[in-house]
Write a protein that holds these residues in place. Sequence first.
Motif, PDB file in Angstrom:
ATOM      1  N   LEU A 116      -8.894 -11.574   9.403  1.00  0.00           N
ATOM      2  CA  LEU A 116      -8.070 -10.446   8.970  1.00  0.00           C
ATOM      3  C   LEU A 116      -6.650 -10.896   8.653  1.00  0.00           C
ATOM      4  O   LEU A 116      -6.084 -10.530   7.626  1.00  0.00           O
TER       5      LEU A 116
ATOM      6  N   SER B 268      -5.197 -10.755   4.901  1.00  0.00           N
ATOM      7  CA  SER B 268      -4.130  -9.796   4.640  1.00  0.00           C
ATOM      8  C   SER B 268      -2.868 -10.491   4.142  1.00  0.00           C
ATOM      9  O   SER B 268      -2.120  -9.941   3.350  1.00  0.00           O
TER      10      SER B 268
ATOM     11  N   PHE C  87      -1.903  -5.625   0.550  1.00  0.00           N
ATOM     12  CA  PHE C  87      -2.174  -5.143   1.883  1.00  0.00           C
ATOM     13  C   PHE C  87      -0.931  -4.538   2.516  1.00  0.00           C
ATOM     14  O   PHE C  87      -1.019  -3.760   3.448  1.00  0.00           O
ATOM     15  N   TRP C  88       0.240  -4.888   2.023  1.00  0.00           N
ATOM     16  CA  TRP C  88       1.478  -4.502   2.710  1.00  0.00           C
ATOM     17  C   TRP C  88       2.213  -3.387   1.984  1.00  0.00           C
ATOM     18  O   TRP C  88       3.420  -3.294   2.034  1.00  0.00           O
TER      19      TRP C  88
ATOM     20  N   SER D 214      -1.726   1.153   1.848  1.00  0.00           N
ATOM     21  CA  SER D 214      -2.669   0.476   2.753  1.00  0.00           C
ATOM     22  C   SER D 214      -2.289   0.713   4.209  1.00  0.00           C
ATOM     23  O   SER D 214      -3.153   0.682   5.082  1.00  0.00           O
TER      24      SER D 214
ATOM     25  N   TRP E  88       3.346  -4.753   9.813  1.00  0.00           N
ATOM     26  CA  TRP E  88       3.282  -4.198   8.468  1.00  0.00           C
ATOM     27  C   TRP E  88       4.690  -4.021   7.906  1.00  0.00           C
ATOM     28  O   TRP E  88       4.977  -4.433   6.783  1.00  0.00           O
TER      29      TRP E  88
END
Lengths: 185, 359, 257
Positions: free
Chosen positions: B25, B29, B35-36, B40, B85
Motif C-alpha cells: 500500500l 500510494s 492518491f494524495w 481519494s 495524507w
Amino acid sequence: MWNVGSFLRVEKGFQMAEKSDSKPEITRRGFLSWVRAGWIAFTAAAATGSLSAFRFMFPNVLFEPPQIFKAGFPSEYADGMVDTRWKEKFRVWIVREGNLIYALRSVCTHLGCTPNWLSTEEKFKCPCHGSGFYISGINFEGPAPRPLERVRISLAEDGQILIDQTQIFQQEKGQWSNPESFLII
Amino acid sequence: MIDSLKELINSISSPSFFLTLSIILLGVSLYFKQFWTRRSLGIAAAISGGLFLFSVTDENFREIVAKPDNLPIIALLFLVGFFTWLSLHLAFDNDRRKAAGEPILEKQETLPKTFVWPDLVYIEFIALIVCTVVLIVWSVLLKAPIEEPANPADSPPSTKAPWYFLGLQEMLVYFDPWIAGVVIPSIIVLGLMAIPYIDRDVKGSGYYSFRERRPQILVFLFGFSILWVFLIILGTFFRGPNWNFFGPYEFWDVHKVVLMNNVNLSEFIWVRGMGIGLPRNWLVREIFGIVLLLGYFAVPPYLLARGWFRSYYEKLGINRYLLMMFLLLSMLALPIKMYLLWIFNLKYIVSIPEYFFNI
Amino acid sequence: MKKLFTVKNTQIWKSIFRHGPPEDRRNRSLAVLANVFLHLHPVKVRSSSIRLRYTWCMGGLTFFLFLVLTVTGILLMFYYRPTVEYAYGDIIDLREQVPLGAMREIHRWGAHAMVISVWLHMFRVFMTGSYKPPREFNWVVGVLLLVLTLLLSFTGYLLPWDQLAMWAVTVGSNMARATPLMGTEGPGTALLVLGDVKLVHAGNDARFFLLAGRFVGAATLLRFYVLHCIAIPFVASILMAVHFWRIRKDGGISGPL
C-alpha cells in the motif's frame, strides 16, 4: 593532549612582558602548570561526584524477603509433589522426586512473570505469554528460551532445608550436576 | 454470508499478510500522486469508516476496540493516516508549484508578515481551548481503568507492555530481549538523532516537498508508519492471550495453541544440509551465521557504494555513508528477520546460548 | 469603561503592564517583547507559517499537554502516597471520594494524547525538512524530549499499583536484564568474572538500578514516583527551554529559511 602550539605562542608575548617587569614572582610556566593541575583536580572531583551519585542509586539494604531462609524439614515434603508454600513470600517452589529435592525459582525465564503449578496437567504454566515447564523445570512450550533456574539447597545444622537464592544453577550451563543444586535424602 | 466473510477475513489475517499488505500500500500510494488528492482522502475515509462500522457490529471486534485504553490507538491510527495524507498532499502541491515556476505554499512573498500578537497568539489560544474541551469530555465519558491490586505471586493472563512500546514487544517475537529491548531502541533513538547529520541537503528545508526528498521520505514513512505505528496497531488489536495472533473477528481464546517449531540456521546447515550433528565448539557451529551476519553489514555498503549509491557515497563521504548504511541495514533487519521466521521458521541466525548471544 | 480607564492609570497597573493595549504596531510588538513567555515568539512571522495546515500546532499542543499534566499531576500528588500499602487505595479514593473525580482521567488520557502529539510533531518536522541546518541540534533535543515523554509515561504506568501496572513494568524492565555486559542475562556478561565471582548479578545489574531491587516492589514504586514527578519533568523542562529558545533563534516556527 595539551595544545602545545598555542601555549608557545602566548609564551613569547609573556616573556617580553616579563623582561620589562623587574620582579617576576610567578613564572608563566609555573602559572600554567597550576592551571593544568587545577583543571585536572576539577575534572577528577566532578567525575568522582557523578560516580558517587550513580552509586547512590544502588541501595545497600533491600526491604525484600531475605534471600536465605529455612524451609522446614525434608519429611514435610511429599514425594512427587510441587510445594507452593514459599512461592508467595520467597518466590521458590520446592520439588521432591523420590529422595531428590530441589528448589526452583518461580520466575519465568521469558520475561519474569510468575508461572503457576497446574497439578492436574503436571506442568508449570506462565500466564503472561504461555511458556510451559515440566516438573523438572525444563521448558517444553511457549516462548521461554531456557529452563527454570534452581537455587542452592542444603541441610542446615538443625536438619532443616536451607534455601540460598543468592546462588543460581542453570540447566543449560550444566550446573544442575553441581551437588549444591539438589539434595539427596 | 456475513459470517463466512468474517471467517474468510479471519483466516487470511496474519502478521505476514498485514505487513506485506501495508508495504505494498505504501509503495503503490507513493508511486501514484493521484492518491494524495482530496477525493481519494474522501474515498479512503469512506472505506475505512465503512469497514470500521461493519466491524463494530461484531461482538469479538467490539470487545477489543471498546477498551478505554485502546481508544488512543484508534485515534492514532486515523490521525497518522490523515496527517500522512495531509503532508503528502501539500508536498505534491508544492512540487507542482515548483515545476510550474510558482512560489511554494510556505513562501508566497506577496503575503506580508503578520504580528504574533494577535494573530498567532489567538490561534494558539483557540487550539488550547479545543484541546482542553476534548480532554475534559473524554475524561468525563471514559473512566480510567484500574484492575485488581498488584500481586507479585499472581501473574494475570496476557501481559502487555504500555501501548507505545507494543512495537518493541512485537519485535520480541523475532529477536531476543537484548536486541528487541536494548539494541533496537538505542538504534532508533541514535538513528533519529543522526538524521540531520546524514541528510544535510539544503533542498527541501522548511517546506513540504516530495520530489526533492524522495528517498528520505520513503525511509521515514517506512520506519515510522510501518515499523512503528503499524506494529503498535498489530500488538493492540491482533495480539491476544499468550501474544498469539487473532483475526479481527476472532474470539480471544486463552487456550489457543499455536505450534511453533522454529529452527536455527546452524541446524539447517549442519543437521538438515550436511546430515551430520551439531559441532561441539560454538564457534564452528555458528560460523555460517556469523559470516552471514558480518557479510550483511559489510557487503551491501561496499557494493552499493560502487553501484546505485555511488552519488551518496561521493556526497556524504565515507563516515556519513557508513553510518547511513548501518542505520538502513539495521532497520531492514527487522522485516527481513520477520519474513525469515514466517517463511522458513528460522529462529536464530547466530545462536550462542552459552553467552546469551542469539540473533 | 471609564472605571477601567482609571484602573489603567493606577501605579499598580502601570507597574505590571509597561505598554498600552496591543492595538497599534508599537504596542503589539511590545506585547510580545515585554512578556517573558510570549517573547519566545518573534514579533512578526510570515503569514503562511502560522496556517494550521502547515504546523498542525502539534508542538504547541504537546507543550500545552505537558502543562495540563503538570497541573493535574500536582493536584493528584495531594492525595496519593507512593507506598505499597496506600497507593492502590489512594487511586480508588481519587475516583470515589475526592471532589472532581475526573482528575486522574484527565491525567491519564492527557498522557496518551501527549505521546501521540509528540509523534505527530516529529512527523511534521520531518516532512517539512525542518531538521536541516541550522536546526540540526534542535532536532536532537527534540528526540531527547520524545524519549523523556515515553519515560514519563512509563514511570507513571506503575503508580496505580494494580496488576496492569505491576506486570507491564515487570515485563518492560525485564528487557534491562538483557543489556549487553550490564544485565545478568545480557550477552557477554558471563565473561565478566573474577575467579568464581560474577561481577554483574541480579543484585547490581541494569535492572536492579532501574527497580532498586530484584523485583518490582516498594522501592521501585518510590523510585518511579520520584522519577515521574520530579526528576524527569525537571530534565524535560530544561530541554524544553533549550528547544523553544533555539526555535526562536533559528528563525521562528516552521517555514523555509
